[in-house]
Scaffold this active site. Structure first.
Site, PDB file in Angstrom:
ATOM      1  N   ASP A  11       0.866  -1.178   0.000  1.00  0.00           N
ATOM      2  CA  ASP A  11       0.000   0.000   0.000  1.00  0.00           C
ATOM      3  C   ASP A  11       0.902   1.227   0.000  1.00  0.00           C
ATOM      4  O   ASP A  11       1.653   1.446   0.954  1.00  0.00           O
ATOM      5  CB  ASP A  11      -0.910  -0.007   1.230  1.00  0.00           C
ATOM      6  CG  ASP A  11      -2.099   0.931   1.078  1.00  0.00           C
ATOM      7  OD1 ASP A  11      -2.103   1.732   0.131  1.00  0.00           O
ATOM      8  OD2 ASP A  11      -3.014   0.874   1.927  1.00  0.00           O
ATOM      9  N   ASP A 105      -2.674   2.291  -6.154  1.00  0.00           N
ATOM     10  CA  ASP A 105      -1.609   2.310  -5.150  1.00  0.00           C
ATOM     11  C   ASP A 105      -1.618   1.105  -4.218  1.00  0.00           C
ATOM     12  O   ASP A 105      -0.995   1.126  -3.168  1.00  0.00           O
ATOM     13  CB  ASP A 105      -1.724   3.586  -4.302  1.00  0.00           C
ATOM     14  CG  ASP A 105      -3.044   3.674  -3.550  1.00  0.00           C
ATOM     15  OD1 ASP A 105      -3.988   2.983  -3.956  1.00  0.00           O
ATOM     16  OD2 ASP A 105      -3.119   4.428  -2.567  1.00  0.00           O
ATOM     17  N   GLU A 106      -2.293   0.032  -4.614  1.00  0.00           N
ATOM     18  CA  GLU A 106      -2.449  -1.093  -3.700  1.00  0.00           C
ATOM     19  C   GLU A 106      -2.527  -2.398  -4.478  1.00  0.00           C
ATOM     20  O   GLU A 106      -3.175  -2.471  -5.522  1.00  0.00           O
ATOM     21  CB  GLU A 106      -3.728  -0.887  -2.885  1.00  0.00           C
ATOM     22  CG  GLU A 106      -3.985  -1.891  -1.808  1.00  0.00           C
ATOM     23  CD  GLU A 106      -5.292  -1.601  -1.072  1.00  0.00           C
ATOM     24  OE1 GLU A 106      -5.585  -2.358  -0.136  1.00  0.00           O
ATOM     25  OE2 GLU A 106      -6.010  -0.646  -1.437  1.00  0.00           O
TER      26      GLU A 106
END
Length: 450
Positions: A11, A105-106
């Site tokens: 993350d 973003d993960e």
């Protein structure tokens, strides 16, 4: 469940805001808020400095400004964020063929499938190396969680924030989860959490002690059984490579049926805003808007409208959902509402912004910054709307910079680059021929040379 912590969850830390700080030296270490800047805008991401003031994602922008009046408020640059995300995802694919992106973003990574880790020591080494590679490649930091299941790996990465790594050994899941709030488990939102609280269950250990039969009685067969398994620390979901999302949706179940038509409309609009937030976070747009209504008698109605092309504009989605609601009979009350977008694409159709019924509101209230140049009333308005805070520009004399603000025919620019120190500020006429919009600079100087 695995015997070794070979499922990795990455993350990126405050991704949008961190990318803005990395590209703008004068904002490093200062509160930064990224999102829609109009009266109806919401926070997409807040830097850790802004979070200290209570600002968080999905918060109305007006509330954020009251909490942190001195923060830098910037419009999102989604193409820029997507380019950074592509670099990060490429690093993950070097570790394993099984990479499951959840958003820009993960992502989850199956290290065992890649043959790069088979025990705690090797998994930790891979995680630390990945963090270093991300920093060297993008200039940004990410937090890593390692565990024997996806659920626990995600919890671990949350504990690792910011810029850390947490490894949770398989076999310790129940001890870890027991004292935590039920909200830590996937699928337990505010409504379910409150329902469980009223039943006397506030921690995960409370769920485990209640037993499966009681949870099924409270929540239904599927949800109750799933929650009981998770309360035991059991999660056997595999990492699925390159999930091809077909839709994005959000829904809320209300503790008491809603009867007021105005309240129902407000809830639909709120859900539309949240849905678009998820849509943008996934890097997609969509062309079919779906409304879901579960009525007082548990009958469920679904209505949809297909647009001329894909959009990620909250005004368009909000207005389409409102039109769909007009065709639904809510007499007797509503217990659940949902808004979704399907027919996903990686681009938007700009002329769809005109579909929003904005005649009764100023354009800046309903249109995202990207769309504000669509129908200006004057040449000055055209220029000023092109200079949104945070946008990249280049001046023939002063070089690369970014817009700090604009108004009354003037635009203020700070001239700096990601690898420079804080730059100087200059103000120009919005129609200055030497000033023009530009593409973002890479965050790492080596990329520029390449």
């Amino acid at each position: 469940m695995r015997a070794a912590p070979t499922i990795l969850h990455l993350d990126m830390d405050a991704f949008f805001a961190a990318a803005e700080q990395a590209s703008k030296p004068s904002l490093r270490g200062k509160p930064v808020v990224v999102g829609g800047l109009g009266p109806r805008g919401v926070v997409a991401t807040a830097s850790y400095e802004a979070r200290r003031f209570g600002v968080h994602s999905a918060m109305p922008m007006g509330q954020a400004r009251r909490l942190a009046p001195n923060a830098a408020y910037l419009v999102p640059r989604f193409a820029f964020y997507r380019s950074i995300s592509d670099q990060v995802m490429e690093l993950l694919r070097r570790l394993s063929p099984l990479v499951e992106p959840l958003s820009l973003d993960e992502a989850f990574v199956d290290l065992e499938a890649g043959g790069v880790a088979d025990d705690s020591a090797s998994a930790r080494a891979v995680g630390e190396r990945l963090r270093g590679d991300i920093l060297a490649t993008t200039g940004l930091t990410g937090s890593v969680g390692l565990a024997g299941s996806k659920m626990i790996a995600k919890i671990a990465s949350e504990e690792a924030k910011p810029d850390g790594l947490v490894l949770i050994e398989p076999g310790t899941e129940r001890e870890l989860l027991g004292p935590r709030s039920v909200r830590i488990l996937p699928g337990v939102g505010p409504a379910t959490g409150e329902h469980l609280r009223r039943a006397g269950m506030t921690t995960v250990s409370d769920l485990a002690e209640a037993g499966e039969d009681e949870l099924v009685r409270l929540l239904g067969r599927a949800h109750g059984a799933s929650l009981y398994r998770m309360a035991q620390g059991y999660d056997d979901r595999p990492v699925v490579a390159e999930r091809d999302a077909k839709s994005v949706s959000v829904e809320d179940t209300f503790d008491a049926d809603i009867h007021d038509r105005v309240r129902i409309r407000i809830e639909v609009e709120r859900l539309a805003e949240r849905c678009v937030g998820r849509l943008r976070a996934s890097g997609h747009s969509g062309r079919t808007i779906v409304l879901k209504v579960r009525r007082y008698d548990f009958s469920t109605l679904t209505r949809s409208e297909t647009l001329r092309g894909p959009t990620d504009d909250p005004a368009v989605v909000r207005e389409a959902a409102g039109r769909l609601l007009e065709a639904v009979d809510t007499t007797g009350g509503v217990r659940l509402l949902g808004v979704g977008v399907s027919g996903l694409a990686d681009y938007t159709q700009e002329d769809l912004f005109a579909q929003a019924e904005a005649s009764e509101r100023p354009a800046e209230e309903v249109a995202p910054v990207e769309a504000q140049e669509a129908a200006p009333s004057t040449a000055t308005e055209t220029a000023e709307r092109g200079w949104a805070p945070g946008r990249d520009v280049r001046h023939a004399v002063h070089g690369a910079g970014w817009v700090q603000g604009s108004g009354v025919g003037r635009v203020t620019v700070r001239f700096e680059e990601p690898w420079s120190g804080p730059g100087r500020v200059r103000t120009f006429s919005v129609d200055d021929p030497d000033l023009e919009p530009s593409e973002p600079l890479p965050l790492v100087r080596g990329d520029a040379a390449a």
